[in-house]
Design a protein around this motif. Structure first.
Motif, PDB file in Angstrom:
ATOM      1  N   GLU A   1       0.816  -1.222   0.000  1.00 33.56           N
ATOM      2  CA  GLU A   1       0.000   0.000   0.000  1.00 33.56           C
ATOM      3  C   GLU A   1       0.847   1.268   0.000  1.00 33.56           C
ATOM      4  OE1 GLU A   1      -2.824  -2.780  -0.094  1.00 33.56           O
ATOM      5  OE2 GLU A   1      -1.153  -2.903   1.287  1.00 33.56           O
TER       6      GLU A   1
ATOM      7  N   GLN B   1       6.325   2.391  -8.575  1.00 37.40           N
ATOM      8  CA  GLN B   1       5.335   1.800  -9.479  1.00 37.40           C
ATOM      9  C   GLN B   1       5.792   1.940 -10.925  1.00 37.40           C
ATOM     10  OE1 GLN B   1       1.418   3.405  -8.621  1.00 37.40           O
ATOM     11  NE2 GLN B   1       1.777   3.234  -6.427  1.00 37.40           N
TER      12      GLN B   1
ATOM     13  N   MET C   1      -2.795  -3.627  -5.199  1.00 35.78           N
ATOM     14  CA  MET C   1      -2.293  -3.493  -3.830  1.00 35.78           C
ATOM     15  C   MET C   1      -2.406  -4.832  -3.114  1.00 35.78           C
ATOM     16  SD  MET C   1      -3.706   0.131  -2.569  1.00 35.78           S
ATOM     17  CE  MET C   1      -3.401   1.617  -3.468  1.00 35.78           C
TER      18      MET C   1
ATOM     19  N   CYS D   1      -8.646  -0.491   0.307  1.00 38.20           N
ATOM     20  CA  CYS D   1      -7.699  -0.566   1.423  1.00 38.20           C
ATOM     21  C   CYS D   1      -7.876   0.671   2.291  1.00 38.20           C
ATOM     22  CB  CYS D   1      -6.268  -0.629   0.899  1.00 38.20           C
ATOM     23  SG  CYS D   1      -5.926  -2.149   0.018  1.00 38.20           S
TER      24      CYS D   1
END
Length: 135
Positions: A71, A78, A99, A133
């Protein structure tokens, strides 16, 4: 010219002196300390993809890749992950970032759950509510 031998995985940990041991991922993040550029780091990640593809005996262009990220993964991390999977002769057909908490939630077949990640270098807890999340 000289040929460089690349050793990946557990075999690399058993090497004697005289080799340069680099870990592109350490402590749950990309290890930028061992590299002089993003491209160099992406190159080592690409070697890891090649190793995995060799185990599958498949070509990357025939497969999509799902990259499970923590997360707290930074945007530049990325980008390096996606570039390493999409660039070069071993480019995957498609890449998707997911994630870790969401991936575990999907794996349980539940939209809501508590995910506890226990790893060799880091551990974490993530609450997932309806596929999102929570912080």
């Amino acid at each position: 010219g000289s040929t460089q031998r690349v050793v990946v995985g557990a075999e690399a940990l058993l090497l004697e002196h005289g080799y340069r041991l680099r870990r592109p991922v350490q402590g749950g993040s990309l290890n930028e300390q061992d590299y002089s550029s993003w491209h160099e780091l992406a190159g080592d990640l690409s070697l890891l993809w090649q190793h995995g593809l060799g185990l599958l005996k498949r070509k990357a262009s025939d497969l999509g890749a799902v990259l499970v990220i923590p997360e707290g993964c930074k945007r530049w991390e990325q980008r390096v992950l996606v570039e390493s999977a999409l660039i070069g002769q071993n480019a995957f057909k498609a890449v998707m970032l997911v994630m870790a908490g969401q991936a575990a939630s999907y794996g349980t077949g539940s939209a809501s759950c508590l995910v506890v990640g226990v790893g060799g270098q880091c551990s974490w807890v993530q609450a997932v509510e309806e596929g999102v999340c929570l912080r």
